[in-house]
Design a protein around this motif. Sequence first.
Motif, short mmCIF file in Angstrom:
data_model
loop_
_atom_site.label_atom_id
_atom_site.label_comp_id
_atom_site.label_asym_id
_atom_site.label_seq_id
_atom_site.Cartn_x
_atom_site.Cartn_y
_atom_site.Cartn_z
N PRO A 155 0.80 -1.23 0.00
CA PRO A 155 0.00 0.00 0.00
C PRO A 155 0.83 1.27 0.00
O PRO A 155 1.71 1.47 0.84
CB PRO A 155 -0.83 -0.12 1.28
CG PRO A 155 -0.10 -1.08 2.14
CD PRO A 155 0.64 -1.99 1.23
N ASN A 156 0.56 2.09 -0.99
CA ASN A 156 1.22 3.37 -1.14
C ASN A 156 0.39 4.19 -2.12
O ASN A 156 -0.59 3.68 -2.68
CB ASN A 156 2.65 3.18 -1.68
CG ASN A 156 3.58 4.29 -1.24
OD1 ASN A 156 3.15 5.37 -0.85
ND2 ASN A 156 4.87 4.01 -1.29
N THR A 157 0.76 5.42 -2.38
CA THR A 157 0.06 6.21 -3.39
C THR A 157 0.12 5.44 -4.70
O THR A 157 1.13 4.83 -5.02
CB THR A 157 0.73 7.58 -3.54
OG1 THR A 157 0.78 8.20 -2.26
CG2 THR A 157 -0.04 8.46 -4.49
N GLY A 158 -0.96 5.45 -5.44
CA GLY A 158 -1.03 4.63 -6.65
C GLY A 158 -1.41 3.21 -6.30
O GLY A 158 -0.75 2.26 -6.72
N THR A 164 -3.86 13.01 -0.67
CA THR A 164 -2.76 13.80 -1.24
C THR A 164 -1.69 12.86 -1.78
O THR A 164 -1.97 12.07 -2.66
CB THR A 164 -2.20 14.84 -0.24
OG1 THR A 164 -1.66 14.18 0.90
CG2 THR A 164 -3.26 15.84 0.18
N HIS A 165 -0.50 12.89 -1.23
CA HIS A 165 0.58 12.03 -1.74
C HIS A 165 0.84 10.83 -0.82
O HIS A 165 1.86 10.16 -0.95
CB HIS A 165 1.86 12.85 -1.91
CG HIS A 165 2.37 13.42 -0.61
ND1 HIS A 165 1.76 14.48 0.00
CD2 HIS A 165 3.41 13.06 0.17
CE1 HIS A 165 2.40 14.76 1.12
NE2 HIS A 165 3.41 13.91 1.24
N ARG A 208 4.17 6.31 5.10
CA ARG A 208 3.23 6.44 3.98
C ARG A 208 1.87 7.00 4.40
O ARG A 208 1.00 7.19 3.57
CB ARG A 208 2.99 5.07 3.34
CG ARG A 208 4.25 4.40 2.88
CD ARG A 208 3.96 3.01 2.37
NE ARG A 208 5.19 2.32 2.04
CZ ARG A 208 5.24 1.14 1.45
NH1 ARG A 208 4.12 0.52 1.13
NH2 ARG A 208 6.39 0.58 1.18
N ILE A 209 1.68 7.22 5.69
CA ILE A 209 0.35 7.54 6.22
C ILE A 209 0.13 9.03 6.36
O ILE A 209 0.94 9.73 6.97
CB ILE A 209 0.13 6.83 7.57
CG1 ILE A 209 0.17 5.31 7.36
CG2 ILE A 209 -1.17 7.27 8.21
CD1 ILE A 209 0.15 4.52 8.62
N GLN A 210 -0.99 9.49 5.80
CA GLN A 210 -1.40 10.88 5.95
C GLN A 210 -2.29 11.02 7.18
O GLN A 210 -2.02 11.79 8.07
CB GLN A 210 -2.16 11.33 4.69
CG GLN A 210 -2.65 12.76 4.73
CD GLN A 210 -1.53 13.76 4.59
OE1 GLN A 210 -0.46 13.44 4.06
NE2 GLN A 210 -1.73 14.95 5.06
#
Length: 143
Positions: free
Chosen positions: A12-15, A105-106, A134-136
């Motif tokens: 799990p990450n952006t994208g 966001t990113h 990786r967490i917003q």
Amino acid sequence: MTTNIAYHSNDPNTGLSQTKDNEKYKMYISDTGIFITLAFKDKGVTENVTYNKLLNDKLSANLGYVYENMIAQMLRASEKQLFYHTIPINNSKKYYEIDFLITDTHKISPTKIKSSGYRTHASLDAFCDKYSDRIQNKYILRT
């Protein structure tokens, strides 16, 4: 268009779609009303008393899966794709699960749906420990 599919994100990450596992998925019914009818269908017709008790918070049942289905429907209505993630617990067949991953966001925001009476959120804690960079935001939605 009768089901909403949540795919497992292997990393799990952006994208999130880049790490989608087509072999692992969960299915939700697009119409939560139909889901409730099917979930509580013990005979040919679901009686109105079941709906009344559900709406008045008088139904003695674990409704976590109903709320998870509702959140899936809401996310899809806001044009978000559905992703989830699991983390094995000590090489056993058990695992921690994050119900939904939202791109924010990113970074990503893990979301956990909990039924009333929960005391801990081990899955969310394990996820945040493993993927802290990786967490917003992190969300717990409690029934």
